[in-house]
Design a protein around this motif. Structure first.
Motif, short mmCIF file in Angstrom:
data_model
loop_
_atom_site.label_atom_id
_atom_site.label_comp_id
_atom_site.label_asym_id
_atom_site.label_seq_id
_atom_site.Cartn_x
_atom_site.Cartn_y
_atom_site.Cartn_z
N ILE A 223 0.78 -1.15 0.05
CA ILE A 223 -0.04 -0.10 -0.04
C ILE A 223 0.85 1.04 -0.15
N LYS A 224 0.81 2.18 -0.83
CA LYS A 224 1.39 3.35 -1.05
C LYS A 224 1.57 4.09 0.16
N ASN A 225 2.94 4.20 0.69
CA ASN A 225 3.26 4.91 1.85
C ASN A 225 2.97 4.46 3.34
N THR A 226 2.63 3.18 3.15
CA THR A 226 2.06 2.45 4.24
C THR A 226 2.65 1.36 4.51
N ASN B 283 3.99 7.22 5.94
CA ASN B 283 4.58 8.19 5.63
C ASN B 283 3.87 9.31 4.81
N ALA B 284 3.75 10.53 5.38
CA ALA B 284 3.04 11.51 4.75
C ALA B 284 3.96 12.35 4.21
N CYS C 4 8.57 14.15 4.86
CA CYS C 4 9.21 14.57 5.91
C CYS C 4 8.21 14.07 7.21
N LEU C 5 7.42 13.63 7.15
CA LEU C 5 6.50 13.22 8.35
C LEU C 5 6.08 11.91 8.29
N SER C 6 6.23 11.26 9.37
CA SER C 6 6.26 9.79 9.48
C SER C 6 5.25 9.68 10.72
N HIS D 232 7.20 11.27 13.60
CA HIS D 232 8.58 11.87 13.30
C HIS D 232 8.68 12.68 12.36
N TYR D 233 9.21 13.90 12.47
CA TYR D 233 9.58 14.66 11.39
C TYR D 233 10.74 15.22 11.27
N SER D 234 11.09 15.45 9.81
CA SER D 234 12.52 15.84 9.31
C SER D 234 12.45 17.05 8.59
N TYR D 235 13.20 18.03 8.72
CA TYR D 235 13.16 19.21 7.92
C TYR D 235 14.45 19.52 7.41
N PRO D 236 14.56 19.38 6.02
CA PRO D 236 15.84 19.34 5.30
C PRO D 236 16.34 20.76 5.33
#
Length: 473
Positions: free
Chosen positions: A189-192, A250-251, A254-256, A276-280
């Motif tokens: 399933i996409k992103n899941t 996975n949204a 950046c956001l999981s 969990h969030y990551s900002y490049p």
């Protein structure tokens, strides 16, 4: 003891390794042989003949240096194992593995410290926690499974390795915790990613047998009941098994988002929600942040109608909140982590099943069995790719309820500070396949021990030294 330890450190100089535990969001790396997947053919015999064999040898030296006047402990363990996994045949694969361990030299692990009557806490876990005299007959049939693969998903029936927030490998002794049952992982399933399973048996690290889910609870220290009496739940719990469901979404990049629920029939339920969030950033680095919430509730009588023999008190509950912030790039990983266990009750999760998923977790200590906790941890990692070297340092302060406040302190642990130094090196050339690990841990006492060294030995004012070598082929 200390002189022998210094001699051993001198003899074992060189590169060593980082974290002694398997990250719970990663795949089990215990068998690192060739991972090629052979295509289906018309012959089942071909699938077995073209299967993969993986080998693993492991040496582990561990020493505990307690404060003056208390017993020190040490142990040397060596072992090896073989795993066979067939090539896929019409989507099916068969796998089997086993491992043996020998105690090749240790202190008297069967004798308690004369002052506190406490045994070795860490070293015995290298061998057989149920038989302190067993030094040679330490072997275990580990994996034995049938797996069905379809596209990127699979379902596995039998004894297997799983790695979830609540039930995981906790691979910081000779062998990990393993589970038996049926477990599925859906990745189409996409992103899941969806995980679901039913587990009916567990073989915890430091044991040689397989136990029902209920029997596995209490093989390690049982601590005390909320009223201070000795816990007696070992062998007195009833449960039909463990149900697990987990979803990771996975949204975007950046956001999981992650949610896991573990339902232990007749005993308790644990729910985790995490983001969990990551900002490049422009320089190929990124800012990272995370939030976590865990809720636990008793089911029925918590395992036994007699509350002296139950695991989770009837009507009991617990809640924890966690947060992290950090900065990372290809070489550096930094994070500031916080976790709060509220005073609603003790956070309870069988130590036999895995390590806790808190952001503040540091190897060699846990906050399981505690309530009303504030934990603060700073982690710093550095990687040198050309040298195949990874290092990590963790520094933490853990503010706990008093060791005699039994309703919120199951194991009599004082508040403490902790320092971890981890180093990991992978060799190349003619030594390819060899890994060296080093872990040093110091825990200093910050809370009151009330003049009772039972609250000190193996817990605080203690150093732990660990040297490990793995060879995979």
């Amino acid at each position: 003891m200390k002189r022998a330890l210094l001699v051993l450190i001198t003899l074992q100089t060189g590169a060593f390794a980082n974290a002694q535990h398997q990250e719970i969001n990663g795949q089990p790396p215990l068998w690192k042989g060739k991972q090629q997947q052979t295509a289906d053919t018309a012959s089942l015999l071909h699938a077995f003949k073209t299967g993969q064999i993986h080998g693993h040898f492991r040496y582990f030296f561990m020493a505990t240096d307690n404060k003056t006047g208390l017993t020190d402990f040490y142990a040397n363990a060596v072992g090896g194992g073989i795993k066979f996994e067939s090539a896929p045949y019409k989507g099916f694969q068969f796998g089997v593995s086993g491992f043996f361990i020998f105690n090749i030299g240790s202190s008297a692990l069967s004798k308690p410290d004369p002052k506190t009557n406490q045994f070795s806490r860490y070293e015995q876990g290298l061998f057989d926690v149920e038989d302190r005299y067993n030094k040679t007959d330490i072997d275990r049939l580990e994996e034995l499974y049938l797996k069905y693969n379809r596209k990127q998903s699979h379902i596995t029936l039998g004894r297997q390795l799983i790695n979830t927030p609540f039930i995981n490998l906790q691979d910081s002794r000779m062998r990990p915790t393993e589970a038996g049952g049926i477990y599925a992982e859906i990745n189409d399933i996409k992103n899941t990613k969806i995980e679901a399973g039913y587990l009916f048996e567990v073989s915890p690290r430091g044991t040689v047998r397989w136990y029902t889910a209920a029997e596995s609870i209490g093989l390690y220290s049982q601590g005390v009941n909320p009223d201070g009496t000795r816990s007696e739940y070992k062998g007195n719990l009833k449960s039909k098994g463990i149900g697990i469901i987990g979803i990771t979404y996975n949204a975007g990049d950046c956001l999981s988002l992650k949610a896991y629920d573990v339902f232990t029939e007749n005993i308790f339920n644990s729910l985790l929600v995490q983001a969990h969030y990551s900002y490049p950033l422009k320089d190929k680095s990124k800012l990272v942040a995370g939030l976590q919430f865990i809720r636990q509730d008793a089911i029925n009588n918590g395992g036994n109608a007699d509350q002296r023999k139950t695991y989770f008190p009837k009507g009991g509950k617990s809640q924890t909140f966690g947060a992290k912030m950090g900065w990372e790039n290809d070489r550096w990983q930094t994070s500031l982590n916080y976790n709060r266990i509220t005073a609603h009750g003790r956070y309870l999760m069988p130590r036999e099943w895995g390590r806790e998923p808190f952001f503040t977790y540091l190897s060699r200590e846990r906050n399981e069995g505690l309530g009303d906790v504030d934990a603060y941890v700073f982690k710093l990692g550095y990687t040198i790719p050309k040298l195949r070297l990874k290092t990590q340092t963790g520094i933490g302060y853990f503010n706990l309820p008093e060791a005699t406040r039994f309703a919120l302190n199951k194991y009599g642990m004082p508040s403490y500070t902790q320092l971890n130094i981890d180093i990991h090196h992978e060799f190349e050339g003619w030594l390819k396949g060899l890994e060296a690990h080093f872990l040093y841990v110091y825990k200093g006492r910050s809370g009151d021990s009330f003049g009772n060294d039972k609250y000190v030995i193996n817990k605080v004012d203690v150093s732990s030294w660990n040297f490990i070598f793995n060879y995979h082929f």
